[in-house]
Design a protein around this motif. Structure first.
Motif, PDB file in Angstrom:
ATOM      1  N   TYR A  26      36.329  58.081  15.614  1.00 46.52           N
ATOM      2  CA  TYR A  26      37.276  58.141  14.505  1.00 46.52           C
ATOM      3  C   TYR A  26      36.736  58.908  13.298  1.00 46.52           C
ATOM      4  CZ  TYR A  26      40.134  54.735  16.978  1.00 46.52           C
ATOM      5  OH  TYR A  26      40.923  54.115  17.899  1.00 46.52           O
ATOM      6  N   ASP A 164      49.741  55.253   6.904  1.00 44.18           N
ATOM      7  CA  ASP A 164      49.009  56.486   6.608  1.00 44.18           C
ATOM      8  C   ASP A 164      49.368  57.054   5.240  1.00 44.18           C
ATOM      9  OD1 ASP A 164      47.309  58.710   8.235  1.00 44.18           O
ATOM     10  OD2 ASP A 164      48.761  59.701   6.925  1.00 44.18           O
ATOM     11  N   SER A 226      42.285  57.502  10.560  1.00 41.94           N
ATOM     12  CA  SER A 226      42.232  57.188  11.992  1.00 41.94           C
ATOM     13  C   SER A 226      43.494  57.658  12.695  1.00 41.94           C
ATOM     14  CB  SER A 226      42.042  55.684  12.205  1.00 41.94           C
ATOM     15  OG  SER A 226      43.076  54.951  11.560  1.00 41.94           O
ATOM     16  N   GLY A 227      44.594  57.755  11.961  1.00 43.71           N
ATOM     17  CA  GLY A 227      45.829  58.248  12.557  1.00 43.71           C
ATOM     18  C   GLY A 227      45.741  59.685  13.014  1.00 43.71           C
ATOM     19  N   ASP A 228      44.855  60.477  12.406  1.00 43.81           N
ATOM     20  CA  ASP A 228      44.655  61.857  12.847  1.00 43.81           C
ATOM     21  C   ASP A 228      44.046  61.912  14.243  1.00 43.81           C
ATOM     22  OD1 ASP A 228      45.565  62.802  10.375  1.00 43.81           O
ATOM     23  OD2 ASP A 228      43.561  62.725   9.505  1.00 43.81           O
ATOM     24  N   ASN A 230      44.161  59.005  16.694  1.00 43.04           N
ATOM     25  CA  ASN A 230      44.906  58.295  17.746  1.00 43.04           C
ATOM     26  C   ASN A 230      46.422  58.408  17.603  1.00 43.04           C
ATOM     27  OD1 ASN A 230      45.530  56.533  15.656  1.00 43.04           O
ATOM     28  ND2 ASN A 230      44.172  54.886  16.373  1.00 43.04           N
ATOM     29  N   GLY A 231      46.878  59.048  16.541  1.00 42.96           N
ATOM     30  CA  GLY A 231      48.315  59.240  16.352  1.00 42.96           C
ATOM     31  C   GLY A 231      49.052  58.034  15.831  1.00 42.96           C
ATOM     32  N   ALA A 232      48.372  56.905  15.668  1.00 44.77           N
ATOM     33  CA  ALA A 232      49.007  55.682  15.160  1.00 44.77           C
ATOM     34  C   ALA A 232      48.969  55.706  13.648  1.00 44.77           C
ATOM     35  CB  ALA A 232      48.285  54.455  15.696  1.00 44.77           C
ATOM     36  N   ARG A 233      50.139  55.780  13.021  1.00 45.95           N
ATOM     37  CA  ARG A 233      50.203  55.938  11.564  1.00 45.95           C
ATOM     38  C   ARG A 233      50.600  54.664  10.821  1.00 45.95           C
ATOM     39  NH1 ARG A 233      47.803  60.918  10.407  1.00 45.95           N
ATOM     40  NH2 ARG A 233      48.407  62.407  12.027  1.00 45.95           N
ATOM     41  N   VAL A 236      46.174  52.484   9.331  1.00 47.41           N
ATOM     42  CA  VAL A 236      45.080  53.441   9.475  1.00 47.41           C
ATOM     43  C   VAL A 236      43.913  53.049   8.579  1.00 47.41           C
ATOM     44  CG1 VAL A 236      46.754  55.279   9.932  1.00 47.41           C
ATOM     45  CG2 VAL A 236      45.808  55.014   7.625  1.00 47.41           C
TER      46      VAL A 236
END
Length: 263
Positions: A26, A164, A226-228, A230-233, A236
């Motif tokens: 991450y 995010d 972290s959203g950058d 795993n894509g989870a916004r 984060v």
């Protein structure tokens, strides 16, 4: 002269840097951007938060070595002893470091780039301004007395477990204060705005030291959440990598421990 122009080695001589400590998948790219951009001196002081409620509030380790998969990283005993003499609040304590990851995750980067480095680990379980100020002033005093450069590393992630867009707004408030070298402003904005920056106490102490050592500016090298990765916004964690270059001057005994407007 551009403070951030590469030196003859192509690296920036830094007095302080802010580096994240999350899992490498991450935040490793943010930490790596910092370590890849700066000159790593032989002597380093690592400050991080104490995530667990065990051990001394200002815990130092002044002997032995820390083992990673790469090998042993020796503690700089003379530097640690000097810090204990300069700051009475520092306590020799292994319990505070036993389960703490914020410092140990920095070591493999340093081992790969500067295998002969020695370090002093400090874990902070206090966020009282008087404690952080005393420590910051002691760090500056001890560093100024050394015959060679000493790098201060503040280990911290930024805001935790909010959306995010919210995290980016909150993180910018804290980052702006760090970039202004405004120790008191960082302290106040984190507490006022509910920014869950886990290592803001180490960041504050290192900024106090940087100001006493004559620092003039800072630069954000990389920011991510972290959203950058795993894509989870929805929830984060933010990560910032910031460098404070060494000053061409020296310690200024009468300089304030913070700069800028804390409002």
């Amino acid at each position: 002269m551009d403070e951030f122009a590469p030196s003859v080695t192509g690296k920036i001589p830094a007095c302080v840097c802010l580096v994240p400590h999350a899992g490498y998948v991450y935040s490793g790219h943010v930490a790596g951007a910092i370590y890849g951009a700066i000159q790593i001196p032989r002597r380093i002081i690592l400050l991080g938060p104490r995530h667990y409620p065990a051990g001394a509030a200002m815990a130092i380790n002044s002997a032995g070595s820390w083992r990673t998969p790469i090998g042993d990283a020796p503690v700089d005993a003379p530097l640690a002893e000097a810090l204990k003499s300069a700051c009475s609040g520092l306590r020799e304590d292994e319990i505070a470091h036993l389960r703490e990851h914020s410092l140990e995750v920095q070591l493999p980067f340093l081992q790969r780039i500067r295998p002969d480095f020695r370090f002093v680990p400090i874990a902070l379980g206090t966020d009282r301004w008087p404690d952080l100020e005393r420590l910051g002033l002691a760090l500056a005093e001890v560093i100024a007395a050394q015959p060679e450069p000493v790098l201060l590393i503040a280990s911290s992630d930024m805001n935790h477990y909010e959306p995010d867009d919210v995290t980016r707004v909150k993180d910018k408030l804290a980052i702006d204060r760090f970039l202004a070298l405004d120790a008191r402003g960082l302290y106040d904005v984190v507490r006022r705005e509910g920014i869950t920056m886990c290592g803001y106490a180490p960041a504050v102490s290192t900024l106090i030291a940087a100001n006493k050592l004559g620092a003039e500016r800072a630069k954000l090298i990389r920011y991510a959440t972290s959203g950058d990765i795993n894509g989870a916004r929805d929830e984060v964690v933010g990560y910032a990598g910031i460098i404070v270059p060494q000053s061409s001057g020296g310690i200024s005994p009468d300089s304030p421990s913070n700069q800028g407007d804390s409002s």
